[in-house]
Design an enzyme around this catalytic site. Structure first.
Site, short mmCIF file in Angstrom:
data_model
loop_
_atom_site.label_atom_id
_atom_site.label_comp_id
_atom_site.label_asym_id
_atom_site.label_seq_id
_atom_site.Cartn_x
_atom_site.Cartn_y
_atom_site.Cartn_z
N ASP A 414 7.72 -13.11 14.84
CA ASP A 414 8.37 -11.85 14.51
C ASP A 414 8.76 -11.18 15.83
OD1 ASP A 414 9.11 -9.55 13.02
OD2 ASP A 414 7.18 -8.63 13.47
N LYS A 576 18.48 7.86 5.40
CA LYS A 576 18.50 7.18 6.71
C LYS A 576 18.15 5.72 6.47
CE LYS A 576 13.72 7.79 8.22
NZ LYS A 576 12.78 8.53 9.03
N ASP A 829 5.33 -10.13 7.48
CA ASP A 829 5.16 -11.46 8.09
C ASP A 829 4.14 -12.32 7.34
OD1 ASP A 829 6.87 -10.72 10.25
OD2 ASP A 829 5.20 -9.59 11.11
#
Length: 1054
Positions: A414, A576, A829
């Site tokens: 990652d 956002k 992950d």
């Protein structure tokens, strides 16, 4: 008949699409619902007793024996032992029974002790006191006696005794702070919310008046998901229905913090709590060494059967002449003469199997398990892998894969929090093309007396002033940050505004950085109280906004929104999110200028977010609220319905601007990647970030170099050409230079060839993985894999969590079947960590879901270098030597027994004494190889760290290949022949000793055995490169022990 009851049953079981069987009804305080509302159907739920133990006093022996004999090796030796008991075999049942009994007993004692500790912990947990409301009074009862529907009071710093819905809190706003460190390792405070209509009930008398039912999903182990609704009954009005989500659910095992007390209703108890449901272990991963070991065992089993068959046949050939069949001292009985020939042959075959069965060592399994278990401590004890700043060291969640750390060919990592610090700094914001930089921010900390704004572009005109204020308000309102009015809160960042001390708490470091950064630009988020958000503007005026709805962030939408109402009655939606999820939903705004700034920031490696808004009329908001409410109250497919509702509401936005936040590279990340590439390991970066940001990080950490030619397989490229054309064009490019990609220049250090790096995004990957219309689904995959094989590094950006796992699986199942390792720090992950052969979690700021689900956990990415190149190298070399040596010493042990049959008329006469047969693998030769496999260093640690290319020497299971296995086997056969015939020729003439005794077969066997023990032990001593006093003690001590034992056992010294 009661019509209300019938109506309720019809509503319950025929309610449209919702499948009520998958839900449960809970009556708060065990109060029946009012007549005419719904049927009261009592349901039975388990009590609150936690049982983490596997055994009871009564079932320990049978259950443990059953589990141990499920292992093929143990079952095989049990069969051999039973054969020895049933038929007349040449060796005593003790020879196989005692080692088996030893292994079974040691394992049972270990498992029994571990289970006793679990029983002890369970009793402590089940018997502590909790406070429950009964008839308007608080009473104390044992935790195990809690029932679903009980209203429980929990005080500050107490642990929640069961999973419960938060009804009210001692805090005015109805919230409470919780730490879930014992569940997912996150030590930061999380905020939970009480039910809106019950948060005013502050004592047991008021709580006793509550009349409500809860409908929710059946228990499931996901800690972060919960779907339910509460129906609150009033005396006059219709019942009020409120949605319940994970923000209302307090989990067993979590701890109440900074809140005086809370009231909650138990909904899941005992073994149905999410904590208990997460006890189940993950799927078992098997290492390449274990697979090799099993293959070798099958070969040796075939050798064993072959030996038994050969000896059985030769026995009957030998006895075919009458005078050899029955010597005078061993004549057969009549019943034996009349036995069926086939039965006699089969009995003899079994007897030979028993005689030679020691070629398969039962103790090898025990030694390998001990080596892995004890060896894992060397990793946790490594002081160089301890991180002083966090106080964390490496964790070993499974020791079964130690040696796999020395075999890794692909690393999937990652980016955020793994290669980078996940320590965010607000750098700038861009509003309609105007750039604002808050000055003097250092390491995320705001320095005092440094207020102000640096403007890069000219100030916006009066028309832009409104947009500017809207942008700042959007950043102050669109988040899930909580404010805590204390000086310290678990290391969270502290900010100051007008002398007011505030601590911002959020599960996302990005949000804290944005709120703190916007404070430097004049707008301060003050607090969220009673569903009103308060902010302080540049004029130091307090503005209040009612928080109407929060459209939460998720990794699929990649955005979040809030709907707020100002004091003037205006309703705004502020949104956002990532540029890829905001730009397609924008209908106006300076898109081109903002997009250019976003791309510029991304190239510099900054994390960017776009901000947009829209106004609602009262009618539009009413429609949106209705849509949201129906989705929120759904018990089935709530997430899907919410996603559809969010998609409809977050449309036709007006773009305001963008923000840029920096996430710095982790210490020594570049050095680590460089060393891993030198070791022949291919490193892939899988991230959800945009391409430009991720590519800048890859250059910074030396994954890509300045001479690397980047190949793009992205949506933009596919839009210009077809996927087919792009793939085959890339394939031609890389294959043109593939001849120069030798093993020594994989990592791009040579200037004699072109170094390639591939960039692919999530959308392109979906197209590659998608089956083609003509049905040839694998064609594109093979071309893609061929391109990847010829690239020194690959960057996958805009990846969803499941796509990360798809990539890992694609490489893992390719034709070479390489060993893969995945490393990450966040919940996104976990899927790739579980998919890879070896999963490593970073103990990071995104929580510990990754570390909790991994095989190993390390504090920083830089520790991966030593973990693989040093520890992994040692683990693999040591266990490979252990396995080969075990087979070698057992061939040396049993082949003389095979040769001896040619000199004793195939009569199944043992060559060795019973004690030697029993103790060879248990005592005489076990400790030296165990110690060797724990501390041997054929190369020094410093050399391994200095020269990563040494890792390549052991790649692809190099030390357990068939060629080496055959070498060790033939070495054992040769040594056995020397032992046997050396002793045979030595005894050829010396038939009588000085005292007149004849040298018999036991003397001969003891001589062979003595030479055997000394040879295999000295062979190990010759192979030992790293000598310590422990080696000397164990190697020479085991020989001395054998000599002393032989003297005592043979009766020579007494």
């Amino acid at each position: 008949m009661d019509c209300s009851l019938l109506r309720s049953l019809i509503n319950r079981y025929c309610a449209g699409e919702e499948n009520w069987v998958d839900n449960r009804s809970i009556y708060v305080g065990h109060k029946e619902p009012p007549p005419g509302t719904e049927a009261y159907i009592p349901q039975r739920y388990p009590d609150n007793r936690i049982v983490s133990s596997k055994y009871t006093f009564w079932n320990f022996i049978p259950k443990n024996l059953f589990e141990q004999f499920r292992r093929i090796a143990n079952f095989y030796f049990l069969i051999i032992f039973l054969v020895q008991l049933i038929i007349d075999t040449p060796t005593s049942p003790i020879t196989s029974g005692l080692p088996l009994f030893f292994v079974i007993t040691v394992t049972a004692i270990k498992q029994g002790y571990e289970d006793w500790l679990r029983h002890k912990a369970d009793n402590a947990m089940n018997q502590y006191s909790v406070h429950v409301i009964q008839h308007g009074k608080l009473v104390r009862k044992q935790s195990r006696k809690l029932r679903v529907g009980d209203i429980v009071m929990v005080k500050e710093d107490e642990v929640f005794p069961c999973d419960m819905i938060l009804l009210s809190s001692s805090r005015e706003d109805g919230t409470c702070f919780v730490t879930t460190a014992s569940l997912d390792g996150e030590s930061s405070h999380k905020t939970y919310f009480s039910v809106q209509d019950t948060k005013a009930f502050h004592n047991e008398q008021e709580m006793d008046t509550l009349h409500a039912t809860i409908e929710c999903e059946q228990p499931q182990p996901d800690l972060y998901k919960f779907v339910g609704r509460i129906n609150i009954y009033n005396e006059t009005d219709d019942p009020i229905a409120r949605p319940l989500g994970s923000e209302n659910l307090l989990l067993r095992g979590a701890t109440l913090k900074n809140t005086e007390r809370i009231f909650g209703v138990a909904i899941y108890t005992g073994m149905e709590t999410k904590m208990a449901l997460n006890y189940q272990s993950k799927s078992q991963k098997r290492s390449a060494v274990e697979k090799s070991m099993n293959a070798f065992l099958i070969v040796y089993l075939c050798i064993l059967i072959s030996k038994a068959i050969i000896n059985t046949v030769l026995k009957y050939v030998w006895q075919s002449e009458a005078f050899r069949d029955e010597p005078w001292y061993n004549q057969k009985t009549d019943s034996e003469r009349q036995r069926n020939l086939f039965i006699r042959a089969f009995t003899d075959f079994l007897a030979f199997m028993v005689l030679f069965n020691y070629i398969i060592p039962v103790s090898m399994y025990v030694t390998v398990e001990m080596q892995k278990f004890l060896g894992s401590y060397f990793l946790t004890w490594d002081e160089e892998m301890f991180d002083e700043t966090t106080g964390e060291g490496p964790l070993v969640n499974t020791s079964d894969l130690n040696e796999e750390l020395g075999q890794v060919e692909y690393i999937f990592t990652d980016k955020t929090g793994t290669l980078t610090e996940n320590n965010m700094e607000f750098i700038e914001c861009c509003i309609e093309g105007h750039v604002y930089i808050p000055h003097v921010i250092c390491n995320g900390q705001i320095l005092p007396d440094c207020m102000g704004i640096d403007m890069i572009d000219s100030s916006p005109g009066s028309g832009g002033k409104e947009r500017e204020d809207l942008f700042f308000r959007a950043l102050c309102l669109c988040h899930t940050v909580q404010v805590k009015d204390e000086d310290h809160a678990d290391g969270e960042k502290k900010s100051s505004q007008s002398g007011k001390s505030s601590v911002y708490i959020s599960s996302s470091p990005d949000e804290v950085a944005l709120v703190e950064g916007i404070q430097r630009l004049g707008y301060t988020f003050l607090r969220l109280k009673d569903n009103y958000m308060e902010i302080c503007n540049r004029e130091n005026d307090i503005e209040r906004f009612e928080l109407l709805q929060t459209l939460t962030f998720d990794s699929v939408r990649r955005r979040m929104s809030v709907i707020v109402k100002s004091t003037t009655g205006d309703i705004f939606l502020f949104c956002k999110g990532a540029d890829s999820s905001i730009f397609p939903r924008v209908r106006e705004g300076k898109v081109d200028q903002i997009r250019a700034r976003v791309e510029r920031n991304a190239v510099e490696g900054l994390r960017t977010l776009c901000i947009a808004y829209k106004r609602f009329s009262q009618e539009e908001y009413a429609a949106a609220e209705k849509l949201l409410r129906s989705a929120q109250l759904a018990l089935q497919d709530r997430e899907k319905k919410l996603a559809e509702a969010y998609e409809q509401i977050e449309q036709n936005l007006i773009l305001l601007g963008a923000t840029a936040v920096e996430d710095r590279l982790q210490e020594k990340a570049a050095d680590t990647i460089e060393a891993l590439q030198k070791a022949g390991i291919k490193v892939w970066v899988l991230t959800g970030d945009k391409m430009e940001t991720a590519a800048a990080t890859c250059y910074a950490c030396k994954l890509f170099r300045r001479n690397t030619q980047l190949l793009e397989l992205t949506t933009k490229k596919i839009e210009e050409q077809s996927l087919h054309d792009v793939l085959f064009e890339l394939s031609k490019t890389v294959l043109r230079h593939s001849e120069s990609l030798t093993r020594d220049n994989f990592s791009g250090f040579s200037t004699d060839f072109q170094d390639y790096g591939l960039i692919i995004d999530g959308a392109a990957l979906s197209l590659i993985m998608k089956p083609r219309e003509d049905g040839s689904s694998t064609n594109y995959r093979e071309v893609f894999l061929e391109i990847c094989r010829n690239c020194s590094a690959v960057l996958c950006c805009r990846m969803a969590p499941l796509q990360k796992a798809q990539i890992v699986k694609l490489i893992k199942t390719s034709r070479e079947h390489p060993i893969t390792l995945a490393i990450g720090d966040g919940a996104n992950d976990v899927s790739m960590i579980l998919e890879a052969h070896v999963g490593i979690g970073i103990i990071g700021k995104e929580g510990r879901q990754a570390a909790r689900n991994s095989d190993y956990a390390i504090p920083k990415f830089k520790h991966l270098k030593k973990m693989l190149l040093v520890h992994g190298h040692f683990y693999y070399v040591r266990i490979a030597e252990l396995v080969q040596y075990f087979f070698y010493k057992n061939v040396c042990f049993i082949f003389p027994q095979f040769l001896y049959q040619f000199f004793c008329g195939f009569s199944q006469q043992p060559l060795y004494d019973t004690a030697y047969l029993t103790l060879y693998n248990i005592s005489f030769t076990s400790l030296p190889i165990l110690l060797y496999s724990l501390i041997e260093q054929h190369v020094s640690m410093e050399m391994l760290k200095r020269d990563p290319t040494l890792y390549r020497d052991i790649a692809k299971n190099a030390l357990l290949r068939w060629r080496l296995f055959i070498y060790w086997t033939f070495l054992g056969l040769f040594d056995a022949v020397v032992f046997f015939f050396g002793a045979y020729f030595l005894f050829d003439n010396a038939t009588v000793t000085s005292n007149g005794q004849m040298l018999g077969n036991w003397t001969f066997g003891t001589l062979v055995f003595t030479v055997l023990v000394f040879t295999v032990t000295l062979k190990l001593a010759l192979d030992t490169q790293y000598w310590t006093w422990i080696n000397h003690f164990v190697i020479w001590g085991s020989l001395v022990f054998y000599i002393v034992f032989s003297l005592l056992w043979g009766g020579i010294v007494w």
